[in-house]
Design a protein around this motif. Structure first.
Motif, mmCIF file in Angstrom:
data_model
loop_
_atom_site.group_PDB
_atom_site.id
_atom_site.type_symbol
_atom_site.label_atom_id
_atom_site.label_comp_id
_atom_site.label_asym_id
_atom_site.label_seq_id
_atom_site.Cartn_x
_atom_site.Cartn_y
_atom_site.Cartn_z
ATOM 1 N N SER A 148 0.821 -1.212 0.000
ATOM 2 C CA SER A 148 0.000 0.000 0.000
ATOM 3 C C SER A 148 0.849 1.254 0.000
ATOM 4 O O SER A 148 2.058 1.223 0.197
ATOM 5 N N SER A 149 0.155 2.371 -0.193
ATOM 6 C CA SER A 149 0.813 3.672 -0.212
ATOM 7 C C SER A 149 1.209 4.121 1.190
ATOM 8 O O SER A 149 1.876 5.138 1.347
ATOM 9 N N LYS A 150 0.805 3.364 2.211
ATOM 10 C CA LYS A 150 1.204 3.716 3.574
ATOM 11 C C LYS A 150 2.340 2.829 4.065
ATOM 12 O O LYS A 150 2.652 2.807 5.245
ATOM 13 N N GLY A 151 2.939 2.061 3.147
ATOM 14 C CA GLY A 151 4.103 1.275 3.529
ATOM 15 C C GLY A 151 3.787 -0.052 4.185
ATOM 16 O O GLY A 151 4.645 -0.629 4.841
ATOM 17 N N THR A 152 2.566 -0.540 4.015
ATOM 18 C CA THR A 152 2.222 -1.832 4.605
ATOM 19 C C THR A 152 2.124 -2.898 3.518
ATOM 20 O O THR A 152 1.883 -2.595 2.357
ATOM 21 N N ILE A 153 2.333 -4.152 3.950
ATOM 22 C CA ILE A 153 2.137 -5.271 3.028
ATOM 23 C C ILE A 153 1.163 -6.233 3.707
ATOM 24 O O ILE A 153 1.334 -6.568 4.889
ATOM 25 N N PHE A 155 7.016 14.462 4.756
ATOM 26 C CA PHE A 155 7.158 13.564 3.618
ATOM 27 C C PHE A 155 7.270 12.106 4.027
ATOM 28 O O PHE A 155 7.434 11.237 3.169
ATOM 29 N N SER A 156 7.184 11.857 5.320
ATOM 30 C CA SER A 156 7.381 10.485 5.801
ATOM 31 C C SER A 156 6.455 9.496 5.128
ATOM 32 O O SER A 156 6.878 8.408 4.744
ATOM 33 N N GLU A 157 5.185 9.871 5.011
ATOM 34 C CA GLU A 157 4.247 8.918 4.424
ATOM 35 C C GLU A 157 4.557 8.676 2.960
ATOM 36 O O GLU A 157 4.552 7.536 2.491
ATOM 37 N N ILE A 158 4.846 9.751 2.243
ATOM 38 C CA ILE A 158 5.090 9.600 0.810
ATOM 39 C C ILE A 158 6.276 8.678 0.551
ATOM 40 O O ILE A 158 6.228 7.811 -0.323
ATOM 41 N N ILE A 159 7.346 8.855 1.323
ATOM 42 C CA ILE A 159 8.523 8.027 1.040
ATOM 43 C C ILE A 159 8.375 6.615 1.573
ATOM 44 O O ILE A 159 9.159 5.742 1.222
ATOM 45 N N SER A 160 7.358 6.387 2.402
ATOM 46 C CA SER A 160 7.135 5.024 2.884
ATOM 47 C C SER A 160 6.269 4.228 1.905
ATOM 48 O O SER A 160 6.188 3.001 2.003
ATOM 49 N N SER A 161 5.651 4.916 0.963
ATOM 50 C CA SER A 161 4.786 4.243 -0.008
ATOM 51 C C SER A 161 5.600 3.214 -0.784
ATOM 52 O O SER A 161 6.671 3.507 -1.299
ATOM 53 N N ILE A 162 5.082 1.985 -0.842
ATOM 54 C CA ILE A 162 5.822 0.900 -1.488
ATOM 55 C C ILE A 162 5.535 0.896 -2.981
ATOM 56 O O ILE A 162 4.376 0.898 -3.396
ATOM 57 N N SER A 163 6.584 0.904 -3.788
ATOM 58 C CA SER A 163 6.397 0.960 -5.233
ATOM 59 C C SER A 163 6.483 -0.420 -5.886
ATOM 60 O O SER A 163 6.027 -0.593 -7.011
ATOM 61 N N ASP A 164 7.062 -1.401 -5.189
ATOM 62 C CA ASP A 164 7.179 -2.731 -5.782
ATOM 63 C C ASP A 164 7.307 -3.769 -4.677
ATOM 64 O O ASP A 164 7.887 -3.497 -3.619
ATOM 65 N N VAL A 165 6.771 -4.958 -4.922
ATOM 66 C CA VAL A 165 6.934 -6.077 -3.987
ATOM 67 C C VAL A 165 7.238 -7.333 -4.802
ATOM 68 O O VAL A 165 6.590 -7.587 -5.820
ATOM 69 N N LYS A 166 8.254 -8.089 -4.380
ATOM 70 C CA LYS A 166 8.661 -9.284 -5.122
ATOM 71 C C LYS A 166 9.012 -10.394 -4.140
ATOM 72 O O LYS A 166 9.835 -10.198 -3.241
#
Lengths: 448, 264
Positions: free
Chosen positions: A244-249, A279-290
């Motif tokens: 998610s955009s909040k850095g959670t999986i 900017f903490s939330e923005i930079i925590s947003s996950i852009s890819d998961v593998k």
């Protein structure tokens, strides 16, 4: 990060794409993916085209290099569309390509833009039938009364022709923009994820899909989080994750319920209060998961780092690698020019059990590799300058602050227009494909 | 970006948003000149936060183009706006105007806190704060000018209204929060409905020059500097209308934007 022992020495191999600096927007590469054998390498671009490269068969006499990749097939996968209801364009940009494992002579891949997924069949034709009784060679019909003898048509060799044909079109299932597709380990189903929903498809059935995740709030005014990526587990066909955009999986099990609203596991690292900013939330947003090949680990990419998670531990990652920490003091500028929203991908090395390396891109056409065993990292550059075949790439270093050493590059000199968002690693060998804005670089391990 | 030398206008903003840096708490008993020098070196936290808010609001506006906007980006920007707004609400939003007009962030905060605690009668009398000397007079002078020139914009009208002893802490934060929420909601509604015409209606009153971020940011920087100069100049000569009015016209546009979002 200098080499020694078993460290891989990367050499330039090839570069594909236009040379000139003036980049045509349609040529911007938007996805890169090797097939399961590594023989084929596909790229998608902003113009909706797919280009597939094929590796030459290894020349036994030329032991110093592996086969080169040459164009195998090019086709227009998606066209621009117009949504008349919303009065908006639908981009033809290819967001993702995923290969199916090969079952017969033909190759199959899924390609998707923001709204529609297509299954493409890529097949070879190297012979054609000749000697029809009722047709001339040019296709004109013969007058039946002129036929005096009958013959059996035969196949004669012809120049190799590679044909791509759309076999399935999976449309009208996504209100929001598709960011991920992932093929299940059963090779019969796949998932597609947009900003708010994830759908499950059967590869044979195009007129319906099952919604398995829906995070759309009843009231859109309450929307604060979106889905950024999703992937099936490599071995467990009922398990998938989405970030998610909040850095959670969230890890979900499809056996638990039809609609996977409640996750089985939630992976989230607590925020470091000393690093807190607007900017903490923005930079925590996950852009890819593998997922790793074994399926025991997964890797996530956020704006500044790569994190490795053990599926058995939800409260924090087991490893964190800083990709470009020197950008932390520049976040406001990067917010202003929108670079903070760049979505970098990440990838694991091939299935070599001895070695475990992860790779991701950065700015200034730099890309980074982190060796999980040795804990060493390296920064390399994809550039046409100083790249001779079989010459080992020189490691790069960014000078964060203070006195800049020779050969170092200062943060303020970085070119933020030159971003490497997409990289791919050959499934079996040490060959990597790195996409700059409109060029595809192929690097290889130096063979002795 | 590569052609330019590094990262331009927002370098100053970057220094404020480095890890863990929060607002600087100026001690009002410090030497006034020392404080001024400190402010001159780095723009006030409130000003920087306001810049970030304005930048974010412009970004949300610019979302509405031919192609459907990127929902993830919009959500992240909207969340940032909410964060800033929440923090501003805690501080008291009306300070935003006052800190811009004089750039004397530290003293403003002291003044505002004190005013909030005063009874309405004392506020009407315009009692000076002890220890602020001529600067508070300048501040009030600026404010009077500000009030008269920007009377048309409701955000500055709010300020005198609040000074009249409304229970600001209880009412207005929620009210403003609600207004902010409403404006963000409107953005999301338009994202959902995706009808550009309604979005254009929402932002039709916005002055187009506002879209020029460079102008806005440099304008804010220069108006801050002018504010500092004003402070020094009015120390010796009270009347100095020209730089002030320049400053105020920039504020007019900004207030206008704020008004749309706060009052809409």
């Amino acid at each position: 990060g200098a080499g020694g022992g078993n460290d891989i020495q990367w050499c330039f191999s090839q570069v594909k794409g236009a040379v000139d600096d003036d980049v045509a927007e349609a040529d911007i590469i938007s996805t890169v993916e090797f097939n399961h054998s590594g023989e084929l390498l596909a790229t998608g671009d902003k113009g909706g085209r797919v280009v597939i490269f094929q590796q030459e068969q290894e020349n036994k006499t030329q032991s110093h290099s592996r086969g080169e990749y040459n164009v195998y097939s090019t086709f227009q996968s998606h066209e621009p569309e117009f949504d008349y209801l919303k009065s908006l364009e639908i981009e033809e940009k290819i967001n993702k390509i995923r290969w199916l494992p090969q079952k017969n002579a033909a190759q199959f891949l899924l390609s998707t833009n923001d709204k529609t997924i297509k299954l493409w069949k890529i097949s070879e034709r190297d012979k054609r039938p000749e000697g029809y009784n009722l047709k001339e060679e040019d296709g004109r019909y013969r007058d039946p009364t002129t036929v005096t003898t009958l013959r059996v048509p035969v196949f004669r060799p012809m120049d190799l022709m590679v044909e791509a044909s759309p076999r399935r079109i999976f449309a009208n299932a996504h209100t929001y923009h598709i960011n991920s597709i992932s093929i299940n380990s059963d090779y019969e189903t796949y998932l597609s994820a947009d900003d708010l929903r994830i759908n499950l498809w059967h590869l044979e059935i195009t007129d319906r899909s099952f919604n398995i995740v829906d995070i759309k709030p009843a009231n859109m005014e309450e929307l604060t989080e979106v889905i950024t990526a999703a992937e099936f587990h490599p071995n467990s066909c009922n398990t998938f994750v989405y970030s998610s955009s909040k850095g959670t999986i969230r890890l979900c099990d499809m056996r638990a319920s039809a609609l996977c609203d409640r996750h089985s596991k939630l992976f989230e690292e607590p925020e470091d209060p000393s690093n807190r900013s607007f900017f903490s939330e923005i930079i925590s947003s996950i852009s890819d998961v593998k997922f790793s090949h074994s399926g025991r680990y997964m890797m996530t990419r956020d704006y500044l780092s790569v994190k490795i998670w053990d599926l058995n531990m939800e409260n924090r990652p087991v490893e964190t690698y800083q990709v470009h920490e020197y950008l932390r003091s520049k976040l406001c500028s990067l917010y202003e020019n929108d670079c903070i929203f760049d979505k970098f991908e990440c990838c694991w090395n091939g299935s070599d059990r001895q070695v475990c390396i992860v790779m991701t891109g950065s700015y200034n056409n730099f890309f980074r590799m982190f060796d999980r065993n040795t804990k060493r990292d390296i920064t390399l550059e994809a550039s046409r300058e100083n790249n001779k075949p079989r010459t080992v790439l020189k490691p790069r270093k960014v000078c964060a602050s203070g006195k800049r050493k020779k050969d170092e590059i200062s943060v303020d000199s970085l070119d933020f227009n030159k971003k490497i968002l997409h990289t791919a690693w050959h499934p079996k060998e040490n060959i990597i494909a790195v996409a700059t804005t409109n060029n595809l670089y192929i690097f290889q391990d130096k063979m002795n | 970006m590569g052609e330019e030398e590094g990262l331009p206008q927002t370098q100053l903003l970057d220094t404020m948003f480095v890890r863990g840096l929060k607002r600087k708490c100026f001690d009002g008993e410090e030497d006034i000149e020392g404080t001024l020098a400190g402010i001159k070196a780095i723009p006030s936290y409130n000003l920087q936060r306001q810049s970030l808010l304005d930048m974010s609001l412009v970004k949300l506006q610019l979302c509405h183009m031919l192609v459907e906007p990127n929902l993830c980006r919009s959500v992240l920007i909207a969340n940032t706006v909410r964060q800033i707004q929440e923090e501003m609400t805690q501080d008291g939003i009306w300070q935003m105007i006052n800190s811009q007009s004089s750039g004397q962030a530290s003293l403003d905060r002291l003044v505002s806190t004190d005013i909030l605690c005063r009874s309405s009668r004392e506020q009407a009398e315009g009692k000076h704060l002890p220890g602020c000397g001529t600067f508070s007079k300048d501040f009030e002078g600026d404010q009077a000018q500000g009030s008269s020139e920007t009377m048309s914009t409701t955000s500055s009208v709010q300020a005198p209204r609040n000074l009249q002893g409304n229970v600001w802490d209880m009412e207005s934060p929620q009210e403003n929060k609600g207004n902010f929420q409403k404006s963000l909601d409107q953005i999301f509604e338009t994202l959902e409905n995706k009808s550009p015409s309604s979005v254009e209606d929402l932002f039709s009153e916005v002055d187009n020059s506002y879209y020029d971020l460079d102008t806005m940011l440099t304008g804010m920087m220069s108006s801050t500097k002018m504010g500092h100069c004003d402070g020094l100049e009015t120390f010796s000569s009270p009347a100095n209308a020209a730089p002030n009015s320049n400053c105020k016209s920039d504020l007019n546009e900004l207030d206008h934007i704020v008004e749309i979002f706060v009052e809409s």
